[in-house]
Design a protein around this motif. Structure first.
Motif, PDB file in Angstrom:
ATOM      1  N   ASN A   2       0.831  -1.205   0.000  1.00 46.18           N
ATOM      2  CA  ASN A   2       0.000   0.000   0.000  1.00 46.18           C
ATOM      3  C   ASN A   2       0.868   1.258   0.000  1.00 46.18           C
ATOM      4  O   ASN A   2       2.093   1.202   0.103  1.00 46.18           O
ATOM      5  N   ASN A   3       0.213   2.413  -0.139  1.00 46.11           N
ATOM      6  CA  ASN A   3       0.941   3.681  -0.259  1.00 46.11           C
ATOM      7  C   ASN A   3       1.789   3.999   0.973  1.00 46.11           C
ATOM      8  O   ASN A   3       2.892   4.549   0.855  1.00 46.11           O
ATOM      9  N   LYS A   4       1.276   3.641   2.133  1.00 50.67           N
ATOM     10  CA  LYS A   4       2.023   3.893   3.372  1.00 50.67           C
ATOM     11  C   LYS A   4       3.322   3.086   3.396  1.00 50.67           C
ATOM     12  O   LYS A   4       4.380   3.597   3.783  1.00 50.67           O
ATOM     13  N   GLU A   5       3.252   1.821   2.979  1.00 50.54           N
ATOM     14  CA  GLU A   5       4.442   0.974   2.948  1.00 50.54           C
ATOM     15  C   GLU A   5       5.442   1.463   1.899  1.00 50.54           C
ATOM     16  O   GLU A   5       6.658   1.430   2.114  1.00 50.54           O
ATOM     17  N   ILE A   6       4.924   1.920   0.766  1.00 45.70           N
ATOM     18  CA  ILE A   6       5.799   2.465  -0.283  1.00 45.70           C
ATOM     19  C   ILE A   6       6.533   3.697   0.227  1.00 45.70           C
ATOM     20  O   ILE A   6       7.746   3.854   0.023  1.00 45.70           O
ATOM     21  N   GLN A   7       5.811   4.580   0.900  1.00 52.78           N
ATOM     22  CA  GLN A   7       6.427   5.788   1.447  1.00 52.78           C
ATOM     23  C   GLN A   7       7.480   5.433   2.502  1.00 52.78           C
ATOM     24  O   GLN A   7       8.556   6.048   2.550  1.00 52.78           O
ATOM     25  N   ARG A   8       7.181   4.439   3.316  1.00 56.11           N
ATOM     26  CA  ARG A   8       8.136   4.024   4.350  1.00 56.11           C
ATOM     27  C   ARG A   8       9.423   3.500   3.710  1.00 56.11           C
ATOM     28  O   ARG A   8      10.521   3.848   4.139  1.00 56.11           O
ATOM     29  N   GLN A   9       9.289   2.687   2.676  1.00 52.48           N
ATOM     30  CA  GLN A   9      10.478   2.166   1.994  1.00 52.48           C
ATOM     31  C   GLN A   9      11.288   3.290   1.356  1.00 52.48           C
ATOM     32  O   GLN A   9      12.514   3.256   1.341  1.00 52.48           O
ATOM     33  N   ARG A  10      10.596   4.286   0.826  1.00 54.91           N
ATOM     34  CA  ARG A  10      11.299   5.427   0.251  1.00 54.91           C
ATOM     35  C   ARG A  10      12.122   6.154   1.306  1.00 54.91           C
ATOM     36  O   ARG A  10      13.264   6.544   1.066  1.00 54.91           O
TER      37      ARG A  10
END
Length: 237
Positions: A2-10
């Protein structure tokens, strides 16, 4: 994802990349949370939202640096190779990547901090999941195992079992190879060679001399050197 996980990885990537850049520019001893945060373009409070402390961030940054080596060894284990070639190619790949980045590789695998750095490997793959990563396979035990004796066992047991080398020869050989490698890494760091390829070619010559002198293998050195030096791997990750 999800978008939250993508942002965290970034965010993980931003700080890890900043840490890697600073290691190249200033060395590991000069790392601070403030420097890394400034380099990444965020404040220290933001960094602590993603990492526990400097040691964890430093370890994860170093482990991220050795991913190409992990993938090259995985490629080797997926190839139809005889035991001798695979043994020599594993060392070729380690020397190739470590001579390109000796500060990182010696810190991860051959320093007093190795156990602590490698203890973060599960956390690294929690942050950056990989379908190719499995604790159960030989590649994990060879690259990421904190126990150097266990790593050597994975590397040498097949050759011992096949009769190419005795246990006594194996212990003597592996000690000599480590001494050769760390010595050449220090020379690379001190600018002794024109480039890492020159160091690698010399290392492979020494390595094969040592292997043939301390094993029961009867092969022509020039042919063996040419075979293992010319083999190409798929390094795509």
């Amino acid at each position: 994802m999800n978008n939250k996980e993508i942002q965290r990885q970034r965010m993980y990537s931003y700080f890890i990349t900043a840490c890697q850049d600073l290691i190249k520019e200033e060395g590991m001893d000069q790392l601070t949370i403030r420097k890394i945060s400034d380099k990444a373009g965020y404040n220290s409070a933001t960094l602590y939202n993603y990492f526990e402390n400097l040691d964890q961030l430093k370890a994860l940054s170093l482990l991220d640096n050795i991913k190409p080596y992990f993938y090259s060894i995985r490629s080797l284990y997926n190839m139809d190779l005889n035991l001798i070639d695979r043994f020599l190619l594993i060392w070729r790949e380690y020397a190739k990547y470590s001579f390109r980045n000796p500060q990182v590789y010696t810190e991860v695998f051959e320093s007093s901090n190795s156990d602590n750095i490698l203890s973060y490997i599960d956390k690294y793959f929690e942050y950056f999941p990989s379908d190719e990563f499995s604790k159960e396979d030989d590649v994990y035990n060879l690259v990421y195992n904190r126990d150097m004796k266990q790593r050597d066992k994975v590397l040498l047991d097949p050759e011992v079992g096949a009769g190419y080398i005795s246990e006594k020869q194996a212990k003597y050989l592996i000690s000599g190879i480590y001494a050769l490698h760390i010595g050449m890494c220090n020379q690379v760091l001190n600018g002794y060679y024109d480039d890492s390829d020159q160091a690698l070619n010399l290392f492979m010559n020494y390595l094969i001399d040592m292997f043939l002198l301390n094993s029961n293998v009867d092969e022509n050195k020039a042919e063996l050197l040419n075979r293992v030096s010319s083999l190409k791997l798929n390094e795509n990750m």
